[in-house]
Write a protein that holds these residues in place. Sequence first.
Motif: not given
Length: 87
Positions: A58-67
């Motif tokens: 989930l946090m990787r999704g944050v850094t990639k701009g998905v969430f």
Amino acid sequence: MANTPQSKKRARQNERRNAVNKARRSRIRTQLRKVEEAIASGDKDAATSALRAAQPELMRGVTKGVFHKNTASRKISRLSARVKALG
């Protein structure tokens, strides 16, 4: 339809980026579903391990701009509270 070379290139880039983001979002949703299923089955150990696997995804999704960061934090917080309540 894109006419200039620049807009054609941007359209190609957007397609690639869309595919990457879609795959990443799907992977995150799968991880979250595994946590939900473990909670529903009542297995605290499985739920804990599934949550541990889902958090970095989930946090990787944050850094990639998905969430958005707050969205991911809210999901993690609510899931961890539900896992904690299983005991």
